[in-house]
Scaffold this motif. Structure first.
Motif, mmCIF file in Angstrom:
data_model
loop_
_atom_site.group_PDB
_atom_site.id
_atom_site.type_symbol
_atom_site.label_atom_id
_atom_site.label_comp_id
_atom_site.label_asym_id
_atom_site.label_seq_id
_atom_site.Cartn_x
_atom_site.Cartn_y
_atom_site.Cartn_z
ATOM 1 N N UNK A 188 -27.030 36.171 -32.878
ATOM 2 C CA UNK A 188 -27.582 36.850 -33.446
ATOM 3 C C UNK A 188 -29.131 35.751 -33.617
ATOM 4 N N UNK A 189 -28.259 34.699 -33.901
ATOM 5 C CA UNK A 189 -29.656 33.402 -33.568
ATOM 6 C C UNK A 189 -30.303 33.246 -32.266
ATOM 7 N N UNK A 223 -36.192 36.173 -28.236
ATOM 8 C CA UNK A 223 -36.389 37.158 -28.380
ATOM 9 C C UNK A 223 -36.162 38.300 -26.985
ATOM 10 N N UNK A 224 -37.309 38.025 -25.843
ATOM 11 C CA UNK A 224 -36.976 37.836 -24.607
ATOM 12 C C UNK A 224 -36.172 37.921 -23.410
ATOM 13 N N UNK A 225 -35.636 36.912 -24.070
ATOM 14 C CA UNK A 225 -34.711 36.668 -23.366
ATOM 15 C C UNK A 225 -35.754 35.528 -22.177
ATOM 16 N N UNK A 226 -36.392 34.589 -22.108
ATOM 17 C CA UNK A 226 -37.426 33.657 -21.038
ATOM 18 C C UNK A 226 -36.619 32.475 -21.030
ATOM 19 N N UNK A 227 -35.755 31.769 -22.336
ATOM 20 C CA UNK A 227 -35.653 30.372 -22.046
ATOM 21 C C UNK A 227 -34.364 29.874 -21.273
ATOM 22 N N UNK A 228 -34.366 29.444 -20.757
ATOM 23 C CA UNK A 228 -32.582 28.550 -20.305
ATOM 24 C C UNK A 228 -31.477 28.625 -21.033
ATOM 25 N N UNK A 269 -30.698 28.164 -30.813
ATOM 26 C CA UNK A 269 -29.805 28.462 -31.449
ATOM 27 C C UNK A 269 -28.725 28.218 -32.589
ATOM 28 N N UNK A 270 -28.555 26.806 -32.610
ATOM 29 C CA UNK A 270 -27.770 26.041 -32.679
ATOM 30 C C UNK A 270 -28.536 25.516 -33.850
#
Length: 79
Positions: free
Chosen positions: A27-28, A34-39, A47-48
């Motif tokens: 969820x985080x 949201x678009x999955x662009x980060x490593x 997220x942490x």
């Protein structure tokens, strides 16, 4: 009673709840990327931080509720 009965039959509680913990953390990850662009590493780090912020918000709300109960329903203090 049902929950205690179920847990009495579970050998590995950690494994039994692994899917729920993963979904909670996912969820985080979606929230921060949201678009999955980060490593994957950066997404996990962010997220942490989002997870910690979530629990800090819960703690603040809890403290405000306790304070309001102590003052017998008085106006809650601003943070």
């Amino acid at each position: 009673m049902a929950a205690n009965s179920m847990w009495s039959k579970i050998e590995d509680r950690t494994a039994h709840t692994a899917a729920a913990r993963r979904a909670f953390m996912d969820r985080f990850e979606v929230e921060v990327d949201p678009d999955g662009s980060l490593s994957p590493q950066e997404r996990a780090t962010r997220a942490e931080s989002a997870r910690r912020a979530h629990f800090q918000r819960l703690a603040l709300a809890s403290a405000k509720a306790r304070r309001a109960r102590r003052t017998k329903g008085g106006a809650s203090d601003a943070a």
